[in-house]
Design a protein around this motif. Structure first.
Motif, PDB file in Angstrom:
ATOM      1  N   LYS A 154       8.020   5.206  -0.071  1.00 39.50           N
ATOM      2  CA  LYS A 154       6.684   5.506  -0.588  1.00 39.50           C
ATOM      3  C   LYS A 154       6.418   4.613  -1.793  1.00 39.50           C
ATOM      4  O   LYS A 154       7.273   4.471  -2.669  1.00 39.50           O
ATOM      5  CB  LYS A 154       6.583   6.975  -0.986  1.00 39.50           C
ATOM      6  CG  LYS A 154       6.718   7.938   0.190  1.00 39.50           C
ATOM      7  CD  LYS A 154       6.585   9.385  -0.259  1.00 39.50           C
ATOM      8  CE  LYS A 154       6.707  10.339   0.921  1.00 39.50           C
ATOM      9  NZ  LYS A 154       6.578  11.761   0.505  1.00 39.50           N
ATOM     10  N   LYS A 155       5.236   4.010  -1.828  1.00 44.96           N
ATOM     11  CA  LYS A 155       4.944   3.028  -2.869  1.00 44.96           C
ATOM     12  C   LYS A 155       3.441   2.872  -3.031  1.00 44.96           C
ATOM     13  O   LYS A 155       2.653   3.487  -2.313  1.00 44.96           O
ATOM     14  CB  LYS A 155       5.561   1.669  -2.482  1.00 44.96           C
ATOM     15  CG  LYS A 155       4.970   1.093  -1.209  1.00 44.96           C
ATOM     16  CD  LYS A 155       5.547  -0.261  -0.888  1.00 44.96           C
ATOM     17  CE  LYS A 155       4.777  -0.925   0.250  1.00 44.96           C
ATOM     18  NZ  LYS A 155       3.362  -1.201  -0.078  1.00 44.96           N
ATOM     19  N   GLY A 156       3.026   2.032  -3.986  1.00 47.46           N
ATOM     20  CA  GLY A 156       1.624   1.678  -4.106  1.00 47.46           C
ATOM     21  C   GLY A 156       1.189   0.832  -2.933  1.00 47.46           C
ATOM     22  O   GLY A 156       2.000   0.130  -2.310  1.00 47.46           O
ATOM     23  N   GLU A 157      -0.088   0.846  -2.620  1.00 43.64           N
ATOM     24  CA  GLU A 157      -0.595   0.235  -1.390  1.00 43.64           C
ATOM     25  C   GLU A 157      -0.194  -1.233  -1.249  1.00 43.64           C
ATOM     26  O   GLU A 157       0.169  -1.676  -0.162  1.00 43.64           O
ATOM     27  CB  GLU A 157      -2.119   0.361  -1.337  1.00 43.64           C
ATOM     28  CG  GLU A 157      -2.709  -0.106  -0.018  1.00 43.64           C
ATOM     29  CD  GLU A 157      -4.192   0.198   0.099  1.00 43.64           C
ATOM     30  OE1 GLU A 157      -4.754  -0.040   1.177  1.00 43.64           O
ATOM     31  OE2 GLU A 157      -4.775   0.675  -0.896  1.00 43.64           O
ATOM     32  N   TYR A 158      -0.277  -2.011  -2.327  1.00 46.34           N
ATOM     33  CA  TYR A 158       0.027  -3.436  -2.229  1.00 46.34           C
ATOM     34  C   TYR A 158       1.306  -3.814  -2.966  1.00 46.34           C
ATOM     35  O   TYR A 158       1.561  -4.998  -3.201  1.00 46.34           O
ATOM     36  CB  TYR A 158      -1.160  -4.263  -2.754  1.00 46.34           C
ATOM     37  CG  TYR A 158      -2.397  -4.088  -1.902  1.00 46.34           C
ATOM     38  CD1 TYR A 158      -2.469  -4.642  -0.628  1.00 46.34           C
ATOM     39  CD2 TYR A 158      -3.476  -3.342  -2.359  1.00 46.34           C
ATOM     40  CE1 TYR A 158      -3.590  -4.478   0.167  1.00 46.34           C
ATOM     41  CE2 TYR A 158      -4.610  -3.165  -1.583  1.00 46.34           C
ATOM     42  CZ  TYR A 158      -4.657  -3.740  -0.307  1.00 46.34           C
ATOM     43  OH  TYR A 158      -5.763  -3.560   0.472  1.00 46.34           O
ATOM     44  N   ASP A 159       2.114  -2.850  -3.293  1.00 48.89           N
ATOM     45  CA  ASP A 159       3.386  -3.139  -3.965  1.00 48.89           C
ATOM     46  C   ASP A 159       4.325  -3.900  -3.045  1.00 48.89           C
ATOM     47  O   ASP A 159       4.401  -3.633  -1.834  1.00 48.89           O
ATOM     48  CB  ASP A 159       4.076  -1.838  -4.395  1.00 48.89           C
ATOM     49  CG  ASP A 159       3.405  -1.188  -5.584  1.00 48.89           C
ATOM     50  OD1 ASP A 159       2.447  -1.782  -6.112  1.00 48.89           O
ATOM     51  OD2 ASP A 159       3.831  -0.088  -5.969  1.00 48.89           O
ATOM     52  N   ASP A 160       5.075  -4.823  -3.633  1.00 48.56           N
ATOM     53  CA  ASP A 160       6.097  -5.548  -2.876  1.00 48.56           C
ATOM     54  C   ASP A 160       7.344  -4.664  -2.764  1.00 48.56           C
ATOM     55  O   ASP A 160       7.585  -3.796  -3.609  1.00 48.56           O
ATOM     56  CB  ASP A 160       6.438  -6.856  -3.583  1.00 48.56           C
ATOM     57  CG  ASP A 160       7.356  -7.739  -2.756  1.00 48.56           C
ATOM     58  OD1 ASP A 160       7.100  -7.895  -1.555  1.00 48.56           O
ATOM     59  OD2 ASP A 160       8.334  -8.259  -3.320  1.00 48.56           O
ATOM     60  N   LEU A 161       8.149  -4.915  -1.740  1.00 55.68           N
ATOM     61  CA  LEU A 161       9.369  -4.129  -1.565  1.00 55.68           C
ATOM     62  C   LEU A 161      10.527  -4.659  -2.393  1.00 55.68           C
ATOM     63  O   LEU A 161      11.469  -3.918  -2.690  1.00 55.68           O
ATOM     64  CB  LEU A 161       9.785  -4.109  -0.087  1.00 55.68           C
ATOM     65  CG  LEU A 161       8.853  -3.394   0.882  1.00 55.68           C
ATOM     66  CD1 LEU A 161       9.478  -3.344   2.271  1.00 55.68           C
ATOM     67  CD2 LEU A 161       8.527  -1.999   0.397  1.00 55.68           C
ATOM     68  N   GLY A 162      10.479  -5.951  -2.752  1.00 57.93           N
ATOM     69  CA  GLY A 162      11.581  -6.525  -3.518  1.00 57.93           C
ATOM     70  C   GLY A 162      12.684  -7.091  -2.666  1.00 57.93           C
ATOM     71  O   GLY A 162      13.860  -7.021  -3.038  1.00 57.93           O
ATOM     72  N   LEU A 163      12.323  -7.678  -1.533  1.00 55.13           N
ATOM     73  CA  LEU A 163      13.312  -8.275  -0.632  1.00 55.13           C
ATOM     74  C   LEU A 163      13.188  -9.790  -0.620  1.00 55.13           C
ATOM     75  O   LEU A 163      12.087 -10.334  -0.734  1.00 55.13           O
ATOM     76  CB  LEU A 163      13.118  -7.752   0.795  1.00 55.13           C
ATOM     77  CG  LEU A 163      13.338  -6.254   1.017  1.00 55.13           C
ATOM     78  CD1 LEU A 163      12.994  -5.885   2.451  1.00 55.13           C
ATOM     79  CD2 LEU A 163      14.778  -5.869   0.695  1.00 55.13           C
ATOM     80  N   GLU A 164      14.317 -10.462  -0.474  1.00 55.74           N
ATOM     81  CA  GLU A 164      14.341 -11.911  -0.277  1.00 55.74           C
ATOM     82  C   GLU A 164      14.978 -12.208   1.063  1.00 55.74           C
ATOM     83  O   GLU A 164      15.899 -11.506   1.496  1.00 55.74           O
ATOM     84  CB  GLU A 164      15.149 -12.604  -1.384  1.00 55.74           C
ATOM     85  CG  GLU A 164      14.300 -13.036  -2.556  1.00 55.74           C
ATOM     86  CD  GLU A 164      15.046 -13.991  -3.462  1.00 55.74           C
ATOM     87  OE1 GLU A 164      15.711 -14.916  -2.945  1.00 55.74           O
ATOM     88  OE2 GLU A 164      14.967 -13.803  -4.678  1.00 55.74           O
TER      89      GLU A 164
END
Length: 433
Positions: free
Chosen positions: A63-73
């Protein structure tokens, strides 16, 4: 399915306990094949991410903000290999490269994802109806398309790909769906010019406003064309005729539609010996990265930057090197700066392209070898200003493979790189007070 290379600390992905080495299978039930799938489907506030870990499938809810990135490379920028070109265009610049250059220069990409993400031009010939549907679904806009001609048979001849005529229909499908298109016509003397150019401009203008701009640029021809389709450059008079034809068509579009739509690349004006249009003509410089309006933009920026300067008596010496096409313009710029800063000495040097051939005149194709040979023994004042487009992204290597450091040692000079920006140009020429 794409593999995760690393997970950013304190990110949504780390909190969900995703790990490097996990392979993403789907997000909210949608298969993930590349960066576009990934970016499109992570925009939801609640994600169900299915991954494969050690041969087993696992589900993670985020669950996150609508346009938040997940933080994956991921291993590559596209999360997939680049799509290579399937054409054998009669004007292909890569086919005109000499042997022995670095391997990456010989790769021909034709990737719709890079068109959307980085502005690359694509021909559509390696795309399917499913690819077009995905562009429309994801609203991938704008898309840059190398059209060259809207005559199907002529396009097959020019691209040497049997699909190149039929895929022209994709352009209309994209336009009908509201996808913004910037089109390019690489003009080949005696092939797609004259009446063919008139038809192509007309057909693309009919798709306005979705075809928002069309650039007309001459084919770049090197001296390494043995065994290739016989092409020759436009003469000064022929270049002037092309400019007149395009400007007449653009004027009619401006009157009927409110936009010129079609623009010649700067190179055609320079070859014709004609003055370039003012900045307003280019209506926002929609194709400036394609060499359309670059000089007008830099001129306006430099004039604006100089207007903000009072001028002073600072003393400085600097040299500038550029390609044959822009030499006169850079001399003009240097003269303007000298008028306001009379104690700044500026030497401007024209570099003739011996490496690729004298018909190649743009600064971006000047090599370190030509710079080294032609500037040896010249008065360089200890600092040499070069357009950053001469080196690859990262500013370390010229096309010939010579490094910036090597050239500095050979010439005994500090090299400063400058973008095509009038403000930056002035700043780097005049230096600190």
């Amino acid at each position: 399915m794409v593999g995760i290379k690393s997970v950013e600390r304190f990110s949504h992905a780390e909190k969900a306990k995703l790990l490097p080495g996990d392979e993403i299978i789907s997000i909210n039930g949608n298969e993930i094949k590349d960066v576009l799938d990934y970016r499109y489907y992570i925009c939801e506030k609640k994600l169900s991410v299915v991954v494969r870990r050690n041969g087993e499938e696992k589900v993670f809810v985020i669950k996150k903000g609508e346009y938040d990135d997940l933080g994956l490379e991921f291993e590559t920028f596209l999360m997939d290999r680049k799509h290579s070109c399937r054409n054998k265009c009669i004007f292909c610049f890569i086919d005109q490269l000499p042997r022995g250059m670095r391997d990456t220069l010989y790769f021909k990409d034709d990737d719709s994802r890079l068109s959307f993400l980085q502005g690359n031009y694509i021909t559509l010939t390696n795309m399917t109806k499913e690819d077009i549907d995905r562009i429309i679904k994801m609203r991938m806009s704008p898309i840059n398309i190398s059209v060259h001609t809207t005559d199907p048979e002529l396009r097959v001849k020019m691209l040497k790909n049997p699909r190149s005529g039929e895929v022209l229909d994709y352009i209309k499908q994209l336009a009908d769906a509201g996808i913004e298109i910037n089109a390019q016509i690489v003009l080949c003397r005696g092939v797609n010019d004259g009446e063919h150019l008139e038809k192509t401009m007309h057909d693309l203008a009919c798709l306005y406003p979705h075809v928002t701009s069309v650039s007309v640029v001459p084919a770049g021809l090197t001296k390494y064309r043995d065994g290739l389709y016989p092409l020759s450059p436009f003469s000064k008079e022929e270049s002037a005729a092309v400019v007149a034809q395009v400007e007449a068509f653009a004027a009619a579009c401006k009157k009927a539609l409110g936009s010129s739509i079609v623009y010649c690349g700067d190179e055609l004006y320079l070859e014709a010996g004609l003055p370039l249009p003012d900045g307003d003509y280019y209506e926002g410089y929609m194709q400036i990265e394609n060499g359309v309006g670059m000089i007008a933009s830099m001129k306006d920026e430099l004039d604006s930057a100089l207007a903000d300067e009072e001028g002073d008596e600072r003393r400085r010496e600097v040299s500038i090197a550029t390609g044959s096409a822009a030499y006169g313009f850079i001399c003009e710029c240097a003269g303007k700066i000298s008028a306001k800063f009379p104690n700044i000495k500026i030497n401007v040097y024209e570099i003739v392209n011996d490496f690729f051939g004298n018909s190649v005149t743009v600064a971006g194709l000047v090599t370190g070898k030509d710079l080294s040979a032609q500037l040896a023994g010249k008065e360089l004042y200890g600092e040499l200003l070069l357009p950053s487009c001469m080196l690859r992204h990262g500013g370390d290597l010229f096309l010939c493979g010579k490094s910036k450091d090597e050239l500095e040692k050979e010439l005994g000079v500090n090299i400063t790189l400058c973008a095509n920006d009038g403000y930056e140009f002035l700043e780097k020429v005049i230096g600190e007070k």
